[in-house]
Write an enzyme that holds these catalytic residues in place. Structure first.
Site, PDB file in Angstrom:
ATOM      1  CE  LYS A 143      -1.649   3.188   2.299  1.00  0.00           C
ATOM      2  NZ  LYS A 143      -1.889   4.381   1.489  1.00  0.00           N
ATOM      3  N   GLY A 191       7.265   5.623   7.617  1.00  0.00           N
ATOM      4  CA  GLY A 191       6.367   6.771   7.682  1.00  0.00           C
ATOM      5  C   GLY A 191       6.575   7.517   8.982  1.00  0.00           C
ATOM      6  N   GLY A 202       3.403   4.961  12.922  1.00  0.00           N
ATOM      7  CA  GLY A 202       4.211   3.799  13.306  1.00  0.00           C
ATOM      8  C   GLY A 202       3.790   3.240  14.656  1.00  0.00           C
ATOM      9  CD  GLU A 256      13.936   1.541   8.886  1.00  0.00           C
ATOM     10  OE1 GLU A 256      14.537   2.562   9.255  1.00  0.00           O
ATOM     11  OE2 GLU A 256      14.349   0.395   9.109  1.00  0.00           O
ATOM     12  CB  CYS A 315      13.439   9.940   7.165  1.00  0.00           C
ATOM     13  SG  CYS A 315      14.375   8.922   6.034  1.00  0.00           S
ATOM     14  CD  GLU A 341      10.137  13.783  10.537  1.00  0.00           C
ATOM     15  OE1 GLU A 341       9.028  13.273  10.745  1.00  0.00           O
ATOM     16  OE2 GLU A 341      11.056  13.184   9.944  1.00  0.00           O
TER      17      GLU A 341
HETATM   18  P1  NAP Z   1       2.498   8.762   7.246  1.00  0.00           P
HETATM   19  O1  NAP Z   1       1.451   9.788   7.242  1.00  0.00           O
HETATM   20  O2  NAP Z   1       2.767   8.028   8.489  1.00  0.00           O
HETATM   21  O3  NAP Z   1       2.105   7.755   6.066  1.00  0.00           O
HETATM   22  C1  NAP Z   1       2.940   6.690   5.685  1.00  0.00           C
HETATM   23  C2  NAP Z   1       2.087   5.600   5.060  1.00  0.00           C
HETATM   24  O4  NAP Z   1       1.210   5.059   6.048  1.00  0.00           O
HETATM   25  C3  NAP Z   1       1.192   6.082   3.929  1.00  0.00           C
HETATM   26  O5  NAP Z   1       1.083   5.065   2.957  1.00  0.00           O
HETATM   27  C4  NAP Z   1      -0.138   6.294   4.648  1.00  0.00           C
HETATM   28  O6  NAP Z   1      -1.248   6.257   3.782  1.00  0.00           O
HETATM   29  C5  NAP Z   1      -0.131   5.110   5.601  1.00  0.00           C
HETATM   30  N1  NAP Z   1      -0.993   5.235   6.767  1.00  0.00           N
HETATM   31  C6  NAP Z   1      -1.474   6.360   7.350  1.00  0.00           C
HETATM   32  N2  NAP Z   1      -2.226   6.048   8.436  1.00  0.00           N
HETATM   33  C7  NAP Z   1      -2.228   4.699   8.527  1.00  0.00           C
HETATM   34  C8  NAP Z   1      -2.836   3.771   9.432  1.00  0.00           C
HETATM   35  N3  NAP Z   1      -3.574   4.176  10.460  1.00  0.00           N
HETATM   36  N4  NAP Z   1      -2.636   2.458   9.237  1.00  0.00           N
HETATM   37  C9  NAP Z   1      -1.864   2.027   8.218  1.00  0.00           C
HETATM   38  N5  NAP Z   1      -1.277   2.855   7.310  1.00  0.00           N
HETATM   39  C10 NAP Z   1      -1.448   4.177   7.482  1.00  0.00           C
HETATM   40  O7  NAP Z   1       3.897   9.378   6.772  1.00  0.00           O
HETATM   41  P2  NAP Z   1       4.184  10.277   5.488  1.00  0.00           P
HETATM   42  O8  NAP Z   1       3.702  11.651   5.750  1.00  0.00           O
HETATM   43  O9  NAP Z   1       3.723   9.589   4.252  1.00  0.00           O
HETATM   44  O10 NAP Z   1       5.772  10.255   5.434  1.00  0.00           O
HETATM   45  C11 NAP Z   1       6.562  11.152   6.116  1.00  0.00           C
HETATM   46  C12 NAP Z   1       7.170  10.498   7.342  1.00  0.00           C
HETATM   47  O11 NAP Z   1       7.913   9.344   6.938  1.00  0.00           O
HETATM   48  C13 NAP Z   1       8.169  11.380   8.045  1.00  0.00           C
HETATM   49  O12 NAP Z   1       7.989  11.286   9.431  1.00  0.00           O
HETATM   50  C14 NAP Z   1       9.517  10.788   7.639  1.00  0.00           C
HETATM   51  O13 NAP Z   1      10.565  11.048   8.541  1.00  0.00           O
HETATM   52  C15 NAP Z   1       9.170   9.339   7.573  1.00  0.00           C
HETATM   53  N6  NAP Z   1      10.149   8.612   6.755  1.00  0.00           N
HETATM   54  C16 NAP Z   1      11.016   7.774   7.388  1.00  0.00           C
HETATM   55  C17 NAP Z   1      11.987   7.110   6.663  1.00  0.00           C
HETATM   56  C18 NAP Z   1      12.939   6.168   7.342  1.00  0.00           C
HETATM   57  O14 NAP Z   1      13.482   5.311   6.659  1.00  0.00           O
HETATM   58  N7  NAP Z   1      13.182   6.281   8.636  1.00  0.00           N
HETATM   59  C19 NAP Z   1      12.068   7.284   5.281  1.00  0.00           C
HETATM   60  C20 NAP Z   1      11.172   8.153   4.674  1.00  0.00           C
HETATM   61  C21 NAP Z   1      10.204   8.807   5.425  1.00  0.00           C
HETATM   62  P3  NAP Z   1      -1.802   7.621   3.134  1.00  0.00           P
HETATM   63  O15 NAP Z   1      -0.735   8.141   2.248  1.00  0.00           O
HETATM   64  O16 NAP Z   1      -3.006   7.173   2.408  1.00  0.00           O
HETATM   65  O17 NAP Z   1      -2.095   8.541   4.270  1.00  0.00           O
END
Ligand code: NAP
Length: 490
Positions: free
Chosen positions: A173, A226, A231, A248, A282, A380
Site C-alpha cells: 500500500k 512513515g 508507526g 522506519e 527522514c 520533525e
Molecule cells: P504517514 O502519514 O505516516 O504515512 C505513511 C504511510 O502510512 C502512507 O502510505 C499512509 O497512507 C499510511 N498510513 C497512514 N495512516 C495509517 C494507518 N492508520 N494504518 C496504516 N497505514 C497508514 O507518513 P508520510 O507523511 O507519508 O511520510 C513522512 C514520514 O515518513 C516522516 O515522518 C519521515 O521522517 C518518515 N520517513 C522515514 C523514513 C525512514 O526510513 N526512517 C524514510 C522516509 C520517510 P496515506 O498516504 O493514504 O495517508
C-alpha cells in the site's frame, strides 16, 4: 485522464468501491491520474491471492526468484529517465534527485537479486559426536508493505526486492500522494515474470486500506516507513496478533560544525542536508549545532547561499528547490515557523509560502538563536526549515544532538580525528557521517535509527534479508542413538 487500477492476483483490477482519488502534481496542481480506491473486499482479495501464491513462490529456488529481480533491475535501468520524469511530476523533487530515487531502486534490485545465491545461514560444530548443526533462512509468509511519499520508488523497492528474493508474498500500500511510482514498479516486476499473486498492490487511505492490511490475521509481518504517529499505531495494533513489525520513522537530524571544520565544506553539507528534497527526507538536516567561535561567520555564509535558491518545477534544469508534497504539509511548515517565532527564535531567511507556480512552495527558511528546548529544535517539520544552535564545546554539541526523541542520521564537520571518533561513539543515531551531510545512504549498508526512529530493525545492506526472513535452526543427528545435549556431556 488516465485511470490506475489495483493489481490483485496478477490482474489490473477495478476497485470494488467504484471510487477514485486524484493524483496531483504538487508544482503545478495539474491532475496526473485518477487512482482506484480499494474496498475492504479488494484488500481481502489481495491478501488471499498473496496467501495462495506463497507455497509455490517460497518453494521456487531462490536463484530462480532472483532471475526475475535481475530482469526487473535491467528494465528499471532502461526506463530510468522516463521513470525519473514521472517521479518529479508526481512528487515534486528536482529531476536530478528523482534520478537518484530511481537509481536506489535499481541498486537494491541488483543487490537483492544477488542475495538469491547467498541467503546465507551458518554451520557450527555440535557439542555431541555424529551430529550436525546449521541455520537457514525461511520466508515469513504474507507481508504487508506500507510506504510514504518522499521516496516514491526507492522505499517500495527497498522493501519489495529483499522480501521477494527471500520468498515472501506481498501486499503493498503506497502513500496516496505518490501511488503512480509504485504502479510503475509493479508493472515492471510483472513484466519481468513475477507469478500471479506474489505481489499485490492496493491504493487508498492509510487509515482504511493500510489499517485493513495491519488488521488482517493472514498478514504475518508489516514493514512500515512513515511518521512516528502512524508507526506507533501500527505497532500497537499488530502486537495484538503477534505480527512482526519493522518501523522506519522520523528524524531530527543534527549536523555538528566544530571550530576546526572546513567551513565551506560544512556549508555545502548543510545546504544539501537542509534543503535537498525540499527538506522532506527522514535524514534531512534540520538542526545545525555550531561551535560558538564560528557561528557568526557560518550563519552569514549560509544565509547568502540559501538566499540564491530558485524555487520552481523540478523538471526544469535551473530549479534548486521543488515544491512540498501537499497543502497540509505546507500548512504544517507555516505553523512551525509561527511556533519558532513565538518561542523567540530569530527568523533570518524565508518563512513564507510562495507561488512561483500554482503549487505548494515554501521558501528555504533559516532560524537562528534557537535553543534546544524549542519545539522547532525537537519536532520533525519535514520541510525546508533549518535551525541553528550554538555550543561551546563538542560535549555540549553532542548533548544537544542527543536531546531529541529521534535518532536516525547525524553528522560532524571537524578536521580533528578525536572529535570525529567521539561523535561516532557518543551520538545516539543509526547513522553518523564524518565531513559529509546527514543524507546519502548507500543501499549495501544497513539503514535505520535508534530511539523513536524505529524499533531496532535495519533496512538495506545485509540486514535487508533479516527483516524479511525467519531463522530456522536445524540439528541432524546421524549417530543412530538417542543423544542428549547438555546431559551426555562429561
Ligand atoms: P504517514 O502519514 O505516516 O504515512 C505513511 C504511510 O502510512 C502512507 O502510505 C499512509 O497512507 C499510511 N498510513 C497512514 N495512516 C495509517 C494507518 N492508520 N494504518 C496504516 N497505514 C497508514 O507518513 P508520510 O507523511 O507519508 O511520510 C513522512 C514520514 O515518513 C516522516 O515522518 C519521515 O521522517 C518518515 N520517513 C522515514 C523514513 C525512514 O526510513 N526512517 C524514510 C522516509 C520517510 P496515506 O498516504 O493514504 O495517508
Amino acid at each position: 485522464m488516465q485511470e490506475y487500477k489495483l493489481f490483485i492476483n496478477g490482474e489490473w483490477t477495478e476497485s470494488g468501491t467504484g471510487e477514485t482519488f486524484d493524483d496531483i502534481n504538487p508544482a503545478t496542481l495539474e491532475l496526473i491520474g485518477k487512482i482506484h480506491k480499494a474496498s475492504d473486499e479488494d484488500v481481502k482479495s489481495a491478501i488471499d491471492s498473496a496467501q495462495e501464491a506463497f507455497d509455490a513462490w517460497s518453494s521456487t529456488p531462490a536463484p530462480q526468484r532472483a532471475k526475475i529481480l535481475f530482469s526487473a533491475a535491467r528494465m528499471l535501468e532502461e526506463r530510468k529517465e522516463e521513470l525519473s520524469r514521472i517521479l518529479t511530476t508526481e512528487m515534486g523533487k528536482v529531476l536530478k534527485e528523482a534520478r537518484g530515487d530511481v537509481q536506489e531502486a535499481i541498486d537494491i534490485a541488483y543487490y537483492a537479486a544477488g542475495e538469491g545465491r547467498r541467503l546465507f545461514g551458518e554451520t557450527t560444530p555440535s557439542e555431541l559426536p555424529d551430529k550436525f548443526c546449521m541455520t537457514l533462512r525461511r520466508p515469513i509468509g504474507v507481508v504487508g508493505l506500507i510506504t510514504p511519499w518522499n521516496f516514491p520508488i526507492a522505499i517500495p523497492a527497498w522493501k519489495i526486492m529483499p522480501a521477494l528474493v527471500a520468498g515472501n508474498t506481498l501486499v503493498l500500500k503506497p502513500a496516496s500522494d505518490t501511488p503512480i511510482m509504485s504502479i510503475e514498479l509493479v508493472k515492471i516486476l510483472a513484466e519481468a515474470g513475477l507469478p500471479k499473486g506474489v505481489l499485490n498492490l492496493v491504493m487508498g487511505e492509510g487509515g482504511i486500506v493500510g489499517s485493513a492490511i495491519v488488521h488482517s490475521k493472514k498478514i504475518r509481518a508489516i514493514s512500515f516507513t512513515g511518521s512516528l504517529e502512524t508507526g506507533k499505531q501500527i505497532l500497537g495494533e499488530a502486537a495484538k496478533d503477534m505480527k512482526r513489525v519493522s518501523l522506519e520513522l522520523g528524524g531530527k537530524n543534527p549536523i555538528i560544525v566544530m571550530d576546526d571544520a572546513n567551513l565551506d565544506l560544512a556549508i555545502d553539507g548543510i545546504i544539501w542536508g537542509a534543503f535537498g528534497t525540499t527538506g522532506q527526507r527522514c535524514t534531512a538536516a534540520s538542526r545545525v549545532i555550531v561551535h560558538e567561535k564560528i557561528l557568526s561567520s557560518l550563519q552569514k555564509k549560509l544565509i547568502e547561499r540559501a538566499r540564491k535558491f530558485r524555487l520552481g518545477n523540478g523538471l526544469l534544469g535551473n530549479t534548486d528547490v521543488g515544491p512540498v508534497i501537499n497543502s497540509s504539509q505546507l500548512q504544517k511548515i507555516a505553523k512551525y515557523v509561527e511556533i519558532g517565532k513565538n518561542e523567540g527564535a530569530r527568523l533570518e531567511l524565508g518563512g513564507k509560502a510562495v507561488k512561483p507556480l500554482p503549487g505548494y512552495f515554501f521558501e528555504p527558511t533559516i532560524f537562528t538563536d534557537v535553543s534546544p528546548d524549542m519545539r522547532i529544535a525537537r519536532e520533525e517539520i519535514f520541510g525546508p526549515v533549518v535551525s541553528l544552535l550554538s555550543a561551546g564545546s563538542l560535549d555540549e554539541a553532542i548533548l544537544i544532538a542527543n536531546s531529541v526523541e529521534y535518532g536516525l542520521s547525524s553528522s560532524i564537520y571537524t578536521e580533528n580525528l578525536k572529535n570525529a571518533f567521539k561523535a561516532i561513539e557518543k551520538i545516539e543515531a543509526g547513522i553518523t557521517y564524518i565531513n559529509a551531510s546527514t543524507i546519502g545512504a548507500e543501499i549495501h549498508l544497513p539503514f535505520g535509527g535508534v530511539k523513536s526512529t524505529g524499533n531496532g530493525t535495519r533496512e538495506a545492506g545485509t540486514t535487508a534479508i533479516e527483516e524479511f526472513t525467519e531463522l530456522k535452526t536445524v540439528y541432524i543427528d546421524y549417530s543412530g542413538k538417542l543423544q542428549k545435549a547438555q546431559i551426555d556431556i562429561e
